[in-house]
Enzyme design. Structure first.
Site, short mmCIF file in Angstrom:
data_model
loop_
_atom_site.label_atom_id
_atom_site.label_comp_id
_atom_site.label_asym_id
_atom_site.label_seq_id
_atom_site.Cartn_x
_atom_site.Cartn_y
_atom_site.Cartn_z
N SER A 70 18.44 25.84 55.40
CA SER A 70 16.93 25.57 55.75
C SER A 70 16.52 27.07 56.23
O SER A 70 15.38 27.11 56.08
CB SER A 70 17.36 24.40 56.34
OG SER A 70 17.56 23.82 55.68
N ASN A 150 18.69 22.09 42.71
CA ASN A 150 19.41 21.52 43.52
C ASN A 150 19.27 20.12 42.81
O ASN A 150 20.12 19.08 43.03
CB ASN A 150 19.11 20.73 44.88
CG ASN A 150 17.62 20.98 45.22
OD1 ASN A 150 16.98 21.26 45.44
ND2 ASN A 150 17.25 19.61 46.17
N GLN A 178 22.32 26.55 45.66
CA GLN A 178 23.34 25.15 44.70
C GLN A 178 24.14 26.42 43.76
O GLN A 178 24.80 25.97 43.42
CB GLN A 178 22.23 24.60 43.10
CG GLN A 178 21.14 23.06 45.11
CD GLN A 178 22.86 22.55 44.80
OE1 GLN A 178 23.70 22.37 44.30
NE2 GLN A 178 22.65 21.17 46.17
N HIS A 200 28.20 23.52 53.78
CA HIS A 200 28.23 22.64 53.20
C HIS A 200 28.72 21.79 52.07
O HIS A 200 29.15 21.43 50.85
CB HIS A 200 27.59 21.60 54.22
CG HIS A 200 26.42 21.31 54.01
ND1 HIS A 200 26.18 20.34 53.01
CD2 HIS A 200 25.29 21.54 54.01
CE1 HIS A 200 25.07 20.19 53.08
NE2 HIS A 200 24.58 21.29 53.66
N THR A 236 25.50 32.68 70.71
CA THR A 236 27.48 33.06 70.72
C THR A 236 27.53 32.20 69.34
O THR A 236 26.82 31.14 68.85
CB THR A 236 27.82 31.98 71.63
OG1 THR A 236 27.24 33.42 73.00
CG2 THR A 236 29.27 32.57 71.70
N CYS A 323 12.12 5.66 48.02
CA CYS A 323 12.28 4.90 49.41
C CYS A 323 13.04 5.98 49.64
O CYS A 323 13.30 6.10 51.23
CB CYS A 323 12.58 3.91 49.09
SG CYS A 323 11.20 2.84 48.47
C1 LIG Z 1 21.40 21.63 50.44
C2 LIG Z 1 19.83 22.47 50.10
C3 LIG Z 1 19.52 23.56 51.11
C4 LIG Z 1 19.00 23.37 52.42
O1 LIG Z 1 20.88 23.91 53.30
P1 LIG Z 1 21.37 23.21 54.48
O2 LIG Z 1 22.37 23.82 54.90
O3 LIG Z 1 21.10 21.46 54.42
O4 LIG Z 1 20.21 23.38 55.69
C5 LIG Z 1 18.63 24.55 50.77
N1 LIG Z 1 18.17 25.24 49.62
C6 LIG Z 1 18.82 24.34 48.29
C7 LIG Z 1 18.55 24.52 47.29
C8 LIG Z 1 19.87 22.61 48.73
O5 LIG Z 1 20.70 22.03 47.61
#
Ligand SMILES: *Cc1c(COP(=O)(O)O)cnc(C)c1O
Length: 394
Positions: A70, A150, A178, A200, A236, A323
């Protein structure tokens, strides 16, 4: 438990966990400190930068560490907008099914006077390069299109779009969160100027990612206060997480061909099995999609209830329905590919990883079939469909 929600997050690899712990224990100095203990952390940081750069075909100095995907998306788009504003170029081209980190940033810019063109992604979930070309104007300061979606996993013609942007001299940003670690990504062959990635999503830690910005692209200072990340992002550095991210990525890349072939085979079996459910449809192109992505709509049910019942059976999945996202509107991605509200509400995303077994695939297919049938038994919408009061869409 069967974990089939890798598009939401992935489990950290043992290598990533071990790297994080060992760096935290042994190289906890400040990378900006001049004594040897600080310099040890600096070396680890710069090695990670070099390793990550090598994976995507970049130079180390073109990699900026961030807190994740993000932040990288925000930074790339806001920087391009700042440059555009200076030159009186206030038009941005993107697509209708980007991640909210991109779409919400664009909405903010719209309020600041930018004009945004969101390209159609058509029923197969793929942007058409010639439509990018037609959308570019003399005052376009950025084209931003994701590498792979995603929700529905469709892979975009990034190379073709990149070539068009180069030819028209417009900066090209790609949200590759992704894609990186899952399919080959190269910023040179794909003509990418800026790229976002997040650890992640490829078995690294949460809260860390990177932005690639090609030499010559001007980034704004995201955070003031120090010389870290070439002065663009003070503070840092999170050395243990950054080191773990680099190790996780290298590990995924080393096995990418083998891993993706196996996962894609499992994906296709899931698609084949779930297609047997009456009045169902696969969302997104059947071939140009991420190896691990399966996304279906089942008419006459609510995605939420489906998820809860699958959870009872030990299956972790996701849905683009209301939801779960805390709003009444179904997924903007499913709406963008032309699914009507009722149908979009009955969606299921399974994003699988390499640990999935034959038995897991069989179990998922059986469970989804049973749960969909069970839920339809209660559904007033399904009753109307079956009695002919309403017409089937799928
Ligand atoms: C998960 C995702 C993000 C956001 O990444 P974060 O590290 O969770 O902020 C942005 N773009 C896509 C396509 C994602 O799948």
């Amino acid at each position: 438990m069967i974990y089939a929600d890798n598009a939401a997050t992935t489990k950290m690899s043992a290598t990533a966990v071990n790297t994080m712990i060992s760096v935290a224990e042994e190289a906890w100095g400040n990378p900006s400190s001049l004594y040897a203990h600080g310099q040890r952390a600096k070396e680890i940081l710069e090695k990670a930068r070099g390793d990550i750069a090598a994976v995507i075909g970049a130079e180390p100095r073109e990699i900026y560490f961030t807190s994740g995907g993000s932040e990288a998306d925000n930074q790339a788009i806001m920087s391009a907008a700042a440059e555009g504003r200076k030159k009186g170029k206030m038009h941005i081209v993107s697509s209708a099914f980007e991640h909210h980190a991109v779409l919400h940033t664009l909405e903010k810019l719209k309020k600041e006077g930018f004009e945004i063109t969101l390209l159609d992604v058509h029923s197969n979930g793929i942007v058409i390069p010639s439509e990018v070309e037609s959308a570019i104007r003399d005052d376009t300061c950025l084209v931003t299109v994701m590498y792979a979606n995603n929700e529905i996993g469709t892979i975009q013609p990034v190379k073709e779009i990149g070539e068009i942007c180069r030819k028209r001299n417009v900066p090209f940003h790609v949200d590759a969160v992704q894609a990186v670690g899952h399919i080959p990504v190269n910023v040179i062959t794909d003509s990418i100027d800026m790229l976002s990635a997040s650890a992640h999503k490829f078995h690294g830690p949460k809260g860390v990612g990177f932005l690639y910005a090609k030499k010559g692209i001007r980034l704004s200072n995201l955070i003031e206060g120090g010389a870290q990340e070439r002065g663009k992002r003070a503070g840092t550095e999170n050395v243990p997480s950054i080191a773990a991210m680099a190790e996780a990525l290298k590990e995924e890349i080393a096995k990418i061909a083998e891993k993706s072939a196996y996962i894609a085979k499992m994906r296709d079996r899931l698609i084949c099995g779930l297609s047997e459910i009456p009045h169902s449809a696969l969302n997104g192109d059947g071939k140009k999609r991420l190896p691990g992505n399966v996304n279906f709509c089942f008419e006459g049910i609510e995605g939420e209830s489906l998820l809860l019942l699958l959870d009872d059976r030990g299956i972790c999945a996701s849905s683009g329905s209301a939801c779960t996202s805390g709003s009444l509107d179904p997924s903007h991605v499913l709406l963008a590919i032309g699914r009507v509200h009722d149908v979009a509400h009955g969606s299921l995303r399974l994003s699988i990883g390499e640990e999935i077994t034959d038995a897991d695939v069989e179990y998922i297919i059986k469970s989804v079939k049973e749960v969909v049938e069970y839920l339809r038994g209660f559904s007033p919408i399904w009753r109307d469909l079956v009695s002919g009061k309403k017409e089937f869409i799928l």
